[in-house]
Design a protein around this motif. Structure first.
Motif, mmCIF file in Angstrom:
data_model
loop_
_atom_site.group_PDB
_atom_site.id
_atom_site.type_symbol
_atom_site.label_atom_id
_atom_site.label_comp_id
_atom_site.label_asym_id
_atom_site.label_seq_id
_atom_site.Cartn_x
_atom_site.Cartn_y
_atom_site.Cartn_z
ATOM 1 N N LEU A 102 -5.831 2.601 -5.604
ATOM 2 C CA LEU A 102 -4.495 3.075 -5.941
ATOM 3 C C LEU A 102 -4.066 2.698 -7.356
ATOM 4 C CD1 LEU A 102 -2.781 2.176 -2.541
ATOM 5 C CD2 LEU A 102 -3.527 4.429 -3.317
ATOM 6 N N LEU A 112 2.622 1.831 -3.410
ATOM 7 C CA LEU A 112 1.740 2.392 -4.424
ATOM 8 C C LEU A 112 1.421 3.856 -4.131
ATOM 9 C CD1 LEU A 112 -0.810 -0.543 -4.937
ATOM 10 C CD2 LEU A 112 1.172 0.049 -6.355
ATOM 11 N N GLU A 113 1.181 4.170 -2.881
ATOM 12 C CA GLU A 113 0.886 5.559 -2.513
ATOM 13 C C GLU A 113 2.056 6.473 -2.839
ATOM 14 O OE1 GLU A 113 -2.217 4.798 1.222
ATOM 15 O OE2 GLU A 113 -0.071 5.083 1.594
ATOM 16 N N ARG A 123 0.834 -1.209 0.000
ATOM 17 C CA ARG A 123 0.000 0.000 0.000
ATOM 18 C C ARG A 123 0.870 1.261 0.000
ATOM 19 N NH1 ARG A 123 -5.042 0.067 2.308
ATOM 20 N NH2 ARG A 123 -4.379 -1.761 3.481
ATOM 21 N N LEU A 155 -6.362 -2.050 -1.924
ATOM 22 C CA LEU A 155 -5.429 -1.526 -2.928
ATOM 23 C C LEU A 155 -6.115 -1.008 -4.188
ATOM 24 C CD1 LEU A 155 -2.603 -4.241 -2.769
ATOM 25 C CD2 LEU A 155 -2.786 -2.093 -1.485
ATOM 26 N N ARG A 173 2.156 7.110 -6.607
ATOM 27 C CA ARG A 173 1.101 8.044 -7.009
ATOM 28 C C ARG A 173 1.461 9.470 -6.594
ATOM 29 N NH1 ARG A 173 -3.645 5.975 -8.884
ATOM 30 N NH2 ARG A 173 -4.688 7.938 -8.463
#
Length: 217
Positions: free
Chosen positions: A127, A94-95, A91, A124, A98
């Motif tokens: 995202l 991915l954050e 998580r 998830l 981004r």
């Protein structure tokens, strides 16, 4: 440089490969039947239909082949709906991508409806920009078509689109197609072989800063 990221799901973002390794035994257990040793190795190369035929004959199941296949599918869906978890650091990784404006797509062999449930369970799904499946595309990851489709969606060049994979054959396909590849460790894959087909190898997804420094060179 990294402007786009293509992630595999099972074994890369989701801690789910163990389920695929035991799905036959899980299904039998739901019927009160104990699997014999070696079932995983027997079922591994089989299609769902072939697995249903084998289980019926080998274990004398009363269910029809269709009912067995449907039962296996329910076992898989129940896992993704109720049990699956993200792999450590997924998580946050991915954050962080981004936050840096990197496009993120998913390229998976797993059926869309199943994988979406798993991504919702793991938290998830929001995202990801898009999901592509081999089933919908009609070709597996032994060819790079799914990676090309995901890259086209993000509008990035091959050399700036990083592919994240835990499976050796998938990493090899992306590597040979010219993509920079990140090998993500998973106990159900041959790690030494995986390292041959990745530009960066990650024991897990918890060290984003370390990865990003290398990817931006």
């Amino acid at each position: 440089m990294i402007r786009g990221a293509i992630f595999d799901a099972d074994g890369t973002l989701l801690d789910s490969m163990g389920m695929w390794d035991t799905v036959g035994a899980r299904y039998l257990a739901s019927l009160g039947v104990t699997a014999r040793p070696g079932l995983r190795a027997i079922l591994f190369p089989m299609t769902l239909a072939e697995s249903a035929v084998y289980l019926k004959e080998a274990y004398g199941l009363a269910q029809s082949h269709q009912e067995i296949a449907e039962g296996i599918n329910r076992t898989i869906r129940d896992f993704y709906r109720n049990e699956v978890r993200e792999k450590p650091g997924a998580r946050e990784f991915l954050e962080a991508l981004r936050a840096r404006g990197v496009g993120i797509t998913l390229a998976t062999n797993t059926d869309r409806s199943v994988i979406v449930e798993g991504l919702v369970t793991a938290g998830l799904l929001p995202l990801l920009d898009e999901i592509y499946t081999c089933g919908e595309l009609g070709v597996g990851k032994d060819r790079p078509d799914i990676f090309h489709r995901a890259r086209d969606r993000m509008g990035t060049r091959t050399e700036e689109t990083w592919v994240f994979e835990d499976a050796v054959h998938c990493a090899r396909t992306a590597f040979q197609a010219g993509y920079p590849v990140v090998g993500v460790a998973d106990p159900f894959s041959d790690q030494e072989e995986l390292k041959k087909f990745c530009h960066i190898y990650l024991p897990d997804l918890t060290d984003f800063d370390g990865f990003y420094q290398k990817a931006m060179k």
